[in-house]
Design a protein around this motif. Structure first.
Motif, short mmCIF file in Angstrom:
data_model
loop_
_atom_site.label_atom_id
_atom_site.label_comp_id
_atom_site.label_asym_id
_atom_site.label_seq_id
_atom_site.Cartn_x
_atom_site.Cartn_y
_atom_site.Cartn_z
N ALA A 173 -20.51 -29.53 21.12
CA ALA A 173 -19.40 -29.55 20.18
C ALA A 173 -18.49 -30.73 20.53
CB ALA A 173 -18.62 -28.24 20.23
N MET A 174 -18.71 -31.85 19.87
CA MET A 174 -17.98 -33.08 20.16
C MET A 174 -16.77 -33.21 19.24
SD MET A 174 -17.65 -35.87 21.87
CE MET A 174 -19.25 -36.03 22.70
N VAL A 175 -15.59 -33.29 19.83
CA VAL A 175 -14.37 -33.51 19.05
C VAL A 175 -14.32 -34.97 18.62
CG1 VAL A 175 -11.86 -33.44 19.05
CG2 VAL A 175 -13.14 -31.64 20.19
N LEU A 176 -14.22 -35.20 17.32
CA LEU A 176 -14.26 -36.54 16.76
C LEU A 176 -12.88 -37.16 16.57
CD1 LEU A 176 -16.97 -35.94 14.02
CD2 LEU A 176 -17.31 -36.78 16.35
N GLU A 194 -17.92 -32.18 15.54
CA GLU A 194 -19.35 -32.16 15.18
C GLU A 194 -20.03 -31.21 16.15
OE1 GLU A 194 -23.29 -35.02 14.68
OE2 GLU A 194 -21.45 -35.84 15.52
N GLU A 195 -20.50 -30.10 15.63
CA GLU A 195 -21.09 -29.05 16.47
C GLU A 195 -22.49 -28.72 15.97
OE1 GLU A 195 -20.02 -24.56 18.15
OE2 GLU A 195 -18.71 -25.55 16.70
N PHE A 197 -20.22 -30.14 10.66
CA PHE A 197 -18.87 -30.70 10.72
C PHE A 197 -17.88 -29.57 10.52
CE2 PHE A 197 -15.12 -32.72 8.85
CZ PHE A 197 -14.90 -33.74 9.75
N LYS A 198 -16.92 -29.46 11.46
CA LYS A 198 -15.96 -28.36 11.40
C LYS A 198 -14.54 -28.90 11.61
CE LYS A 198 -19.42 -25.12 13.10
NZ LYS A 198 -19.80 -24.11 14.12
N VAL A 199 -13.57 -28.13 11.13
CA VAL A 199 -12.16 -28.45 11.29
C VAL A 199 -11.47 -27.28 11.98
CG1 VAL A 199 -10.00 -29.06 10.14
CG2 VAL A 199 -12.18 -29.91 9.24
N ILE A 200 -10.76 -27.58 13.06
CA ILE A 200 -10.10 -26.53 13.84
C ILE A 200 -8.61 -26.85 13.96
CG2 ILE A 200 -9.98 -25.36 16.07
CD1 ILE A 200 -12.91 -26.00 16.50
N TYR A 201 -7.78 -25.83 13.72
CA TYR A 201 -6.33 -25.94 13.91
C TYR A 201 -5.93 -25.06 15.10
CZ TYR A 201 -5.76 -28.20 9.34
OH TYR A 201 -5.83 -29.07 8.28
N GLU A 216 -17.23 -28.39 24.49
CA GLU A 216 -17.86 -29.39 25.35
C GLU A 216 -18.92 -30.14 24.53
OE1 GLU A 216 -19.44 -31.94 27.68
OE2 GLU A 216 -17.68 -30.83 28.40
N GLY A 217 -18.84 -31.47 24.54
CA GLY A 217 -19.77 -32.26 23.77
C GLY A 217 -21.18 -32.28 24.31
#
Length: 358
Positions: free
Chosen positions: A84-87, A98-99, A103-107, A33-34
């Protein structure tokens, strides 16, 4: 880099229910959730819900949000991440996030996008003056932060949002000068309109705003009557004194992630604009991406919650969870949606869904 089983994007009514249902079936769920809190529009909704007991009829939206969040927090297989905003979503299935300034990458194996909608604007002279609000902003000020937006408000839009926010303004001690709607009839539930009219507030159909008055802030508005072709009738202008203008003129699905993912998109006015094509299982044209809530078509929060349950169910079932109960639960959620969309009130959404599935 992180790998997740089911990722739910959006912590509003649809996202909360999607995460809850998938987790109940045994899946490992991550909810992003952003904002800094969960609940989405529910935290602004102090009115009691309609529907049936299964959709929490008679319960206030803010209490429904608290209940759903509590249930999620008690589940060991749910990870909740706010701020935690999904960009973006990329061709290889990666979601960038962006959390808390990182900066994070999720699969994810499966993703459910429940990103909601944004408010539509209305074009008129001086619509950028301080004192011109969206209805959601007014609700946030009053119901989240306890701030009165104005002393006398002109409401534009007689759908459910316009009617409900008008009544909430009145409950807070704000005078509502009038409610205008360019259409020939009230778009919201008549039970809401009746409460407004009993309080002496005029609801003027075939009327809308022509101009906001003021220099540094809103001091009034010029309104005008429309003809049957939705054109302003010259000579019908009136001046209304107010210190705020509230726009409740609809929502647009916040569909950026679906465009980025390459999902098939369709423009369907009855659903609010561009939405992702999907099957009855709520899966889009891109395998593993599901949709739930207003991002797939503007409806009431009750429908968004049931769509969330259905998307969560099908995403988890696609990974082998749920066993023999899946078909029965799927039928139950589909029946609830059909009931919520029945009758004259659901005519618009039924027409939109028919175009979506054509």
């Amino acid at each position: 880099m992180e790998h997740k089983e089911i990722l739910v994007v959006g912590g509003g009514p649809a996202g909360l229910c999607a995460a809850l249902q998938a987790a109940r079936m045994g899946a490992q769920v991550t909810l992003l959730e952003g904002d800094d809190r969960l609940g989405g529009q529910l935290v602004k909704q102090t009115h009691m819900f309609f529907g049936s007991q299964k959709q929490h009829a008679g319960t206030r939206g803010i209490d429904i949000a608290s209940m759903l969040v509590k249930q999620l927090e008690e589940m060991p297989n749910v990870e909740i991440r706010t701020n935690a905003m999904v960009l973006g979503r990329y061709e290889d299935g990666a979601l960038t996030v962006e959390e808390n300034e990182d900066f994070k990458v999720i699969y994810p194996k499966k993703a459910i996008f429940a990103t909601g909608a944004s408010e539509k604007m209305l074009m008129f002279a001086n619509n950028d003056l301080p004192g011109v609000f969206g209805a959601g902003a007014v609700q946030t000020l009053m119901n989240v932060y306890g701030v009165l937006p104005a002393k006398r408000v002109l409401m534009i839009g007689a759908g459910n949002i316009g009617l409900i926010v008008s009544y909430q303004l009145m409950q807070a001690g704000v005078e509502v000068a009038a409610i205008l709607d360019a259409g020939p009839r009230i778009g919201g539930y008549l039970v809401h309109a009746a409460k407004i009219r009993r309080a002496g507030v005029p609801i003027m159909t075939r009327h809308s705003i022509k101009e906001a008055l003021g220099t540094d802030k809103v001091t009034g508005a010029v309104i005008v009557q429309f003809d049957e072709k939705w054109q302003p009738i010259s000579g019908t202008e009136q001046t209304v004194e107010c210190d705020a203008i509230c726009l409740a003129v609809g929502l647009s699905p916040f569909a950026d992630l679906f465009w980025q993912a390459g999902c098939e998109m369709k423009f369907i006015p009855e659903l609010g604009g561009h939405v992702a094509a999907r099957g009855l299982d709520m899966q889009t044209s891109v395998e593993g991406i599901y949709v739930a809530g207003d991002v797939g078509g503007i409806e009431e929060a009750s429908s968004a919650m049931v769509e969330g349950y259905l998307a969560g169910l099908n995403a988890a079932a696609s990974l082998g969870y749920g066993g023999e109960q899946v078909e029965q639960q799927r039928h139950e959620f589909e029946t609830q949606l059909n009931d919520l969309r029945s009758g004259p009130v659901g005519e618009k959404i039924r027409a939109g869904l028919a175009k979506l599935q054509a």
